[in-house]
Design an enzyme around this catalytic site. Structure first.
Site, mmCIF file in Angstrom:
data_model
loop_
_atom_site.group_PDB
_atom_site.id
_atom_site.type_symbol
_atom_site.label_atom_id
_atom_site.label_comp_id
_atom_site.label_asym_id
_atom_site.label_seq_id
_atom_site.Cartn_x
_atom_site.Cartn_y
_atom_site.Cartn_z
ATOM 1 N N CYS A 71 -10.924 12.921 5.662
ATOM 2 C CA CYS A 71 -11.954 13.877 6.088
ATOM 3 C C CYS A 71 -12.240 14.931 5.015
ATOM 4 O O CYS A 71 -12.645 16.050 5.317
ATOM 5 C CB CYS A 71 -11.560 14.559 7.393
ATOM 6 S SG CYS A 71 -11.576 13.447 8.800
ATOM 7 N N TYR A 87 0.856 -1.208 0.000
ATOM 8 C CA TYR A 87 0.000 0.000 0.000
ATOM 9 C C TYR A 87 0.889 1.254 0.000
ATOM 10 O O TYR A 87 1.821 1.359 0.813
ATOM 11 C CB TYR A 87 -0.928 -0.013 1.229
ATOM 12 C CG TYR A 87 -1.673 1.290 1.431
ATOM 13 C CD1 TYR A 87 -2.628 1.711 0.513
ATOM 14 C CD2 TYR A 87 -1.407 2.118 2.523
ATOM 15 C CE1 TYR A 87 -3.297 2.918 0.678
ATOM 16 C CE2 TYR A 87 -2.079 3.320 2.709
ATOM 17 C CZ TYR A 87 -3.014 3.713 1.775
ATOM 18 O OH TYR A 87 -3.672 4.914 1.934
ATOM 19 N N ASP A 96 -2.689 17.465 -0.076
ATOM 20 C CA ASP A 96 -2.318 16.631 1.073
ATOM 21 C C ASP A 96 -1.255 17.246 1.975
ATOM 22 O O ASP A 96 -1.381 17.168 3.186
ATOM 23 C CB ASP A 96 -1.836 15.264 0.575
ATOM 24 C CG ASP A 96 -1.749 14.223 1.684
ATOM 25 O OD1 ASP A 96 -2.637 14.208 2.557
ATOM 26 O OD2 ASP A 96 -0.796 13.422 1.690
ATOM 27 N N ALA A 149 -10.059 2.945 -1.107
ATOM 28 C CA ALA A 149 -9.654 2.797 -2.516
ATOM 29 C C ALA A 149 -9.282 4.178 -3.048
ATOM 30 O O ALA A 149 -9.912 5.176 -2.679
ATOM 31 C CB ALA A 149 -10.797 2.209 -3.331
HETATM 32 C C1 SPV Z 1 -3.425 9.789 4.268
HETATM 33 O O1 SPV Z 1 -3.840 8.711 4.728
HETATM 34 O O2 SPV Z 1 -3.383 10.832 4.929
HETATM 35 C C2 SPV Z 1 -2.969 9.872 2.879
HETATM 36 C C3 SPV Z 1 -2.604 8.641 2.185
HETATM 37 O O3 SPV Z 1 -2.808 10.951 2.372
HETATM 38 S S1 SPV Z 1 -1.144 7.987 2.847
HETATM 39 O O4 SPV Z 1 -0.664 8.878 3.886
HETATM 40 O O5 SPV Z 1 -0.174 7.889 1.787
HETATM 41 O O6 SPV Z 1 -1.469 6.705 3.418
HETATM 42 MN MN MN Z 2 -2.812 12.543 3.939
#
Ligand code: SPV
Ligand code: MN
Length: 603
Positions: free
Chosen positions: A292, A238, A308, A407
């Site tokens: 969220c 993952y 992100d 997903a």
């Molecule tokens: C998160 O879960 O905050 C994500 C995906 O942005 S990862 O951190 O890559 O799992």
């Molecule tokens: Mn994230």
């Protein structure tokens, strides 16, 4: 206190390559001509030693350097298909990758910081002593690359030359991980040496999926060496556990900001987006816990920059600047549909973009589907648990969903209609005028409120709450999510908080941002009504952001209350009118009445 380059460098100790001459001998013995030539264009000794030691430790059959050229990127995709880590789906340039059924999210129970004696870490994180980590990496990663190709990429976490951009190496046997890195990060192969020189450091990531079997998952680990800024990840696939350019390096960037660039930089789990009105763009940086709605919120702006992560710093002119260390999104697809996410949906459903789908359902025609996509869903297909049909249950009798709630899709930001590439690639960053903190709070705080001063803003960030989401394996219950960054804070939380106060109160920060709390999870039941349905709609976020944009431009102020400034009814009504939505006073009263008991309980 964290010290860099302290204790045994595990990669060097296991790899056993100590000099450039030994590294060169190893390259000559282990790599083909093309790879040797590519490596010769890199002169940073530390990086060459990291690469040589990763080759020596993992012992792959072949080594491939991905320079980011079209030809190299194509090779990575072809290798991924040949190896079976990805398969083509119906649409051109789209592929699907499945993670094991039990590894659909971050494996937080197997994720550790490698620590030196006496070094403190966050009480909420797991740590492992350096000698145990050395044993663990030695026993699992030595020889893990046998039969495989080891892929090496040189990336920049941010636009080249930006103050807060940091170069990083991704070294992996997984073609899917390298393909994802191609989409999500900027290659910097040609400028790697200069960038390391400028930034003063680089991060290293070494990963191998090993045999990719369910039975190995208990042994899977994500280990982060804070001192040597190197991650080790094995027996997992993952991306949140393996593509550690993302959250692994984000954790190192948080360390840097907290301990080595205090009051100068912050490294946050935030989107970056802008709103342009009358020719002027106001940029926002917004924190929200994983799962969220950060991606959806970011894309409601007219000038999307990132969904992100954000690297923030104070520029010499006293402004707050931000860059996105990434250039693509690894976004949750559940509930992505034409109504809530029109731009993302267009990128996913119309030909032209390169997309990696993960853990969705692929129907008999090779078309990906997911829960909440607003389309008619197929009765059968293949998903993260193998063959799937409507009504399928697992061993415990629970229905198997059509797609996993975590997903995702991986797609380059340039495929998103409102991406402002010029702003996103500007090494000066964008000027951040508004910071938002949001969580999942069903019964206490109003949809939007503005902090009275920087201290108050820091406290709003510290108080984020969230229900468990599908982004972590085994997570349960409502929990505190300070700054929505808690899962990625390695050191004690008080150090992080201290760095927040120091940053936002800095005398150098002349143009203070508006700091705000956002909450669009208030329910009818919590305001005297019936049921868990939300008060208002997801798309109302444009109004909350619109009001903050006006506050930032000095056009609205709001009503002062002990929890911050809240909007007046008249201002909101006007903003709702702009999206052709009535906004009854009764709804305003429900959303903005202060539930003092709940607020006190929360404090
Ligand atoms: C998160 O879960 O905050 C994500 C995906 O942005 S990862 O951190 O890559 O799992
Ligand atoms: Mn994230």
């Amino acid at each position: 206190m964290l010290k860099l380059k302290e204790g045994v460098d595990i990669l060097a100790a296991i790899g056993g390559v100590n000099t450039l001459r030994e590294a060169e001998e190893l390259f000559q013995a282990r790599c083909d001509r093309e790879t040797i030539e590519k490596l010769h264009r890199i002169s940073n000794a530390e990086a060459l030693l990291k690469i040589a030691n990763a080759i020596s430790m993992t012992d792959p059959d072949r080594v491939f350097v991905n320079t980011g050229s079209d030809a190299d990127r194509k090779r990575v995709r072809i290798m991924s298909m040949a190896k079976g880590e990805e398969r083509p789906v119906a649409m051109r340039d789209h592929t699907v990758h499945f993670d094991l059924a039990l590894e659909q999210a971050r494996i937080i129970d197997r994720t550790y910081y490698i620590v030196n004696p006496g070094e403190n870490t966050s009480v909420l994180a797991k740590s492992i002593p350096r000698d145990s980590a050395h044993d663990s990496v030695g026993s699992h990663m030595a020889g893990i690359g046998k039969g495989k190709t080891l892929l090496i990429g040189f990336f920049s976490r941010g636009p080249t030359g930006a103050k807060a951009a940091i170069p990083a190496l991704e070294i992996t046997t997984s073609t899917y991980v390298m393909h994802s890195a191609d989409i999500l990060y900027r290659h910097v192969y040609r400028h790697f040496d200069e960038e390391v020189e400028r930034a003063g450091l680089f991060f290293t990531n070494v990963h191998s999926e090993g045999p990719n079997r369910t039975e190995d998952l208990p042994e899977a680990r994500v280990l982060m060496d804070r001192s040597w800024q190197t991650t080790y990840s094995f027996l997992c696939t993952y991306a949140g556990n393996t593509l550690l350019l993302k959250k692994g390096n984000h954790r190192f960037a948080v360390d840097l900001a907290t301990y080595f660039r205090r009051a100068e930089e912050l490294s946050e789990h935030m989107f970056l987006t802008g709103i342009t009105r009358d020719g002027q763009t106001t940029f926002f940086a917004g924190a929200a816990p994983s799962g969220c709605g950060k991606t959806t919120t970011a894309m409601t702006g007219t000038d999307f920059v990132g969904d992100d992560l954000a690297q923030l710093w104070i520029a010499d002119d006293g402004t707050l600047r931000g860059i996105n260390p990434e250039k693509g999104i690894f976004g949750i697809v559940r509930d992505v549909n034409r109504e809530s996410d029109p731009y993302l949906m267009k990128a996913l459903r119309e030909e032209g973009a390169e997309v990696i789908w993960t853990n969705v359902l692929i129907d008999v025609h090779g078309v990906p589907y997911w829960v909440g996509n607003g389309e008619e869903l197929p009765e059968r297909g293949v998903n993260f648990q193998g063959e799937w049909w409507h009504g399928k249950t697992d061993e415990s009798g629970k229905p198997v969903p059509l797609s996993h709630p975590n997903a995702r899709c991986t797609v380059d930001c340039t495929e998103i209609y409102n991406y402002n590439e010029t702003a996103a690639e500007d090494p000066r960053g964008v000027e951040v005028r508004v910071i938002t903190y949001s969580g999942r709070d069903s019964d206490t705080m109003p949809p939007v409120r503005v902090a009275q001063d920087p201290d108050h803003g820091v406290v709003i960030g510290a108080s984020i709450l969230s229900a468990a989401t599908a982004t972590e394996v085994g997570a349960k219950g409502v929990r505190r999510q300070p700054w929505a960054n808690e899962p990625f804070i390695a050191g004690p939380l008080h150090d992080y908080m201290d760095a927040q106060f120091a940053f936002f109160n800095s005398d150098r920060l002349k143009r203070k941002p508006v700091m705000a709390g956002l909450n669009y999870f208030l329910t009818h039941a919590a305001r005297g009504g019936e049921g868990k349905g939300l008060l208002g709609e997801k798309r109302d976020v444009t109004v909350w952001l619109g009001w903050l944009e006006r506050v930032a431009r000095g056009e609205c102020k709001g009503i002062e209350t002990p929890i911050g400034y809240i909007p007046t009814y008249a201002d909101l009504k006007a903003l709702f009118a702009e999206i052709d939505k009535p906004y009854p006073k009764e709804l305003y009263d429900k959303q903005f009445a202060l539930y003092v008991d709940n607020i006190l309980a929360s404090i």
